[in-house]
Design a protein around this motif. Structure first.
Motif, PDB file in Angstrom:
ATOM      1  N   LYS A 285       0.840  -1.206   0.000  1.00 32.94           N
ATOM      2  CA  LYS A 285       0.000   0.000   0.000  1.00 32.94           C
ATOM      3  C   LYS A 285       0.872   1.253   0.000  1.00 32.94           C
ATOM      4  O   LYS A 285       0.613   2.214  -0.742  1.00 32.94           O
TER       5      LYS A 285
ATOM      6  N   ARG B 104       2.490   1.681  -3.505  1.00 35.22           N
ATOM      7  CA  ARG B 104       1.570   2.194  -4.536  1.00 35.22           C
ATOM      8  C   ARG B 104       1.249   3.664  -4.305  1.00 35.22           C
ATOM      9  O   ARG B 104       1.224   4.462  -5.243  1.00 35.22           O
ATOM     10  N   SER B 105       0.988   4.020  -3.048  1.00 36.56           N
ATOM     11  CA  SER B 105       0.565   5.390  -2.762  1.00 36.56           C
ATOM     12  C   SER B 105       1.661   6.408  -3.035  1.00 36.56           C
ATOM     13  O   SER B 105       1.376   7.570  -3.355  1.00 36.56           O
TER      14      SER B 105
END
Length: 328
Positions: A307, A310-311
């Motif tokens: 996460k 990706r962020s």
């Protein structure tokens, strides 16, 4: 003859850096390494263990069908088997990161039997556990933590041997409830508080009512801290000053999450890494300094790393699910 003590993480980390520099050809002067090895018998032992591990792995030789790129497309999350690449020019950090990470993973992964034998309750990496005490109090142990109990007619003493714990205290004015950790003590004057061993320092955070902290234990130097406050104590700072904190964020781990607000990625990964039975490494100073805000699961830290990746528009290489390298 007594058994050898586990190698401290600080020495393992330093040995890993020396090993990685030498293995990847980045060591300019072998005399510097020789001086470090001679400075402490534990240095030589840590380095020898890493050499043995690396030899057992065959210098990271691998299966013929593994031809994955170490520079995958943006936002990718790729798994690799152990083996040097046969095609393309490898990134210079790859042998360094792999050597250091393997060494630290193996040296740091030795079972902490001395602590296990001393403890009344202990958690493994990634495990959380709630312990009900005889008086109705409860202890919530965080990852890789250990405690002992010493309940007597006139007092209740818990010793935090390592890690972190949250304490919910059953009131009994005739039997004070005290948590001892790293030479200091925290006595409950209310209901809930947390104590965390940070290595050199210990942090106490109050989430309900107040506590009295003494450092060194039994001395007159004491501080009373209230709900939503936290302080550090330790040999290098003495008894610190209480600071305001977000109490809900401080105990979010008891609910299976960590909360960060505008924190450097290096700090976020280090905290999440406490729950991952492997090793995660950020490559590059610019990557480490990226700022992060968000809520992340500690029950599935690998998904939390993905996460983050990706962020922030980063890339990663994942090896056997245990070693993860994140880079730009």
């Amino acid at each position: 003859m007594s058994a050898e003590q586990p190698i401290p993480k600080t020495i393992a980390d330093e040995a890993a850096r020396w090993f990685a520099d030498r293995d990847s050809g980045l060591l300019d002067d072998e005399r510097e390494l020789a001086a470090w090895l001679a400075a402490d018998p534990r240095h030589a032992r840590a380095f020898a263990e890493m050499e043995a591990v690396w030899a057992d792995l065959g210098g990271v030789q691998a299966a013929p069908d593994v031809r994955a790129s170490l520079a995958p497309p943006r936002h990718s999350h790729r798994r690799l088997s152990w083996r040097r690449q046969r095609q393309g020019k490898p990134r210079r950090w790859v042998p360094v990161a792999v050597a250091a990470s393997l060494a630290m993973l193996v040296v740091g992964g030795v079972q902490d039997w001395p602590t296990r034998l001393r403890s009344d309750a202990m958690t493994a990496t990634g495990e959380r556990r709630t312990v009900a005490l005889p008086d109705g109090s409860r202890v919530h142990l965080n990852t890789a933590s250990a405690i002992t109990f010493d309940y007597r007619a006139d007092r209740r003493v818990i010793r935090l041997l390592k890690g972190e714990a949250s304490f919910t205290v059953a009131a009994n004015p005739l039997r004070p409830f005290t948590v001892e950790a790293a030479g200091g003590s925290t006595t409950a004057l209310g209901t809930r508080f947390l104590v965390r061993d940070l290595g050199e320092d210990t942090r106490v955070t109050v989430t309900e009512h107040s506590v009295r902290v003494a450092y060194p234990e039994g001395q007159t130097a004491q501080a009373r801290i209230g709900e939503g406050q936290s302080l550090l104590y330790g040999p290098g700072r003495g008894l610190g000053t209480a600071l305001r904190v977000n109490a809900a964020d401080a105990e979010a781990w008891t609910q299976g999450v960590l909360v960060f607000e505008n924190r450097p990625l290096s700090e976020v990964v280090a905290e999440l890494g406490r729950y991952h039975p492997g090793y995660v490494r950020l490559i590059g100073a610019e990557v480490q300094s990226r700022r992060v805000s968000g809520v992340f699961s500690i029950d599935d830290p690998v998904s939390s790393f993905a996460k983050l990746q990706r962020s922030l528009g980063l890339r990663s290489v994942q090896i056997t699910g245990r070693l993860i390298f994140i880079f730009s």
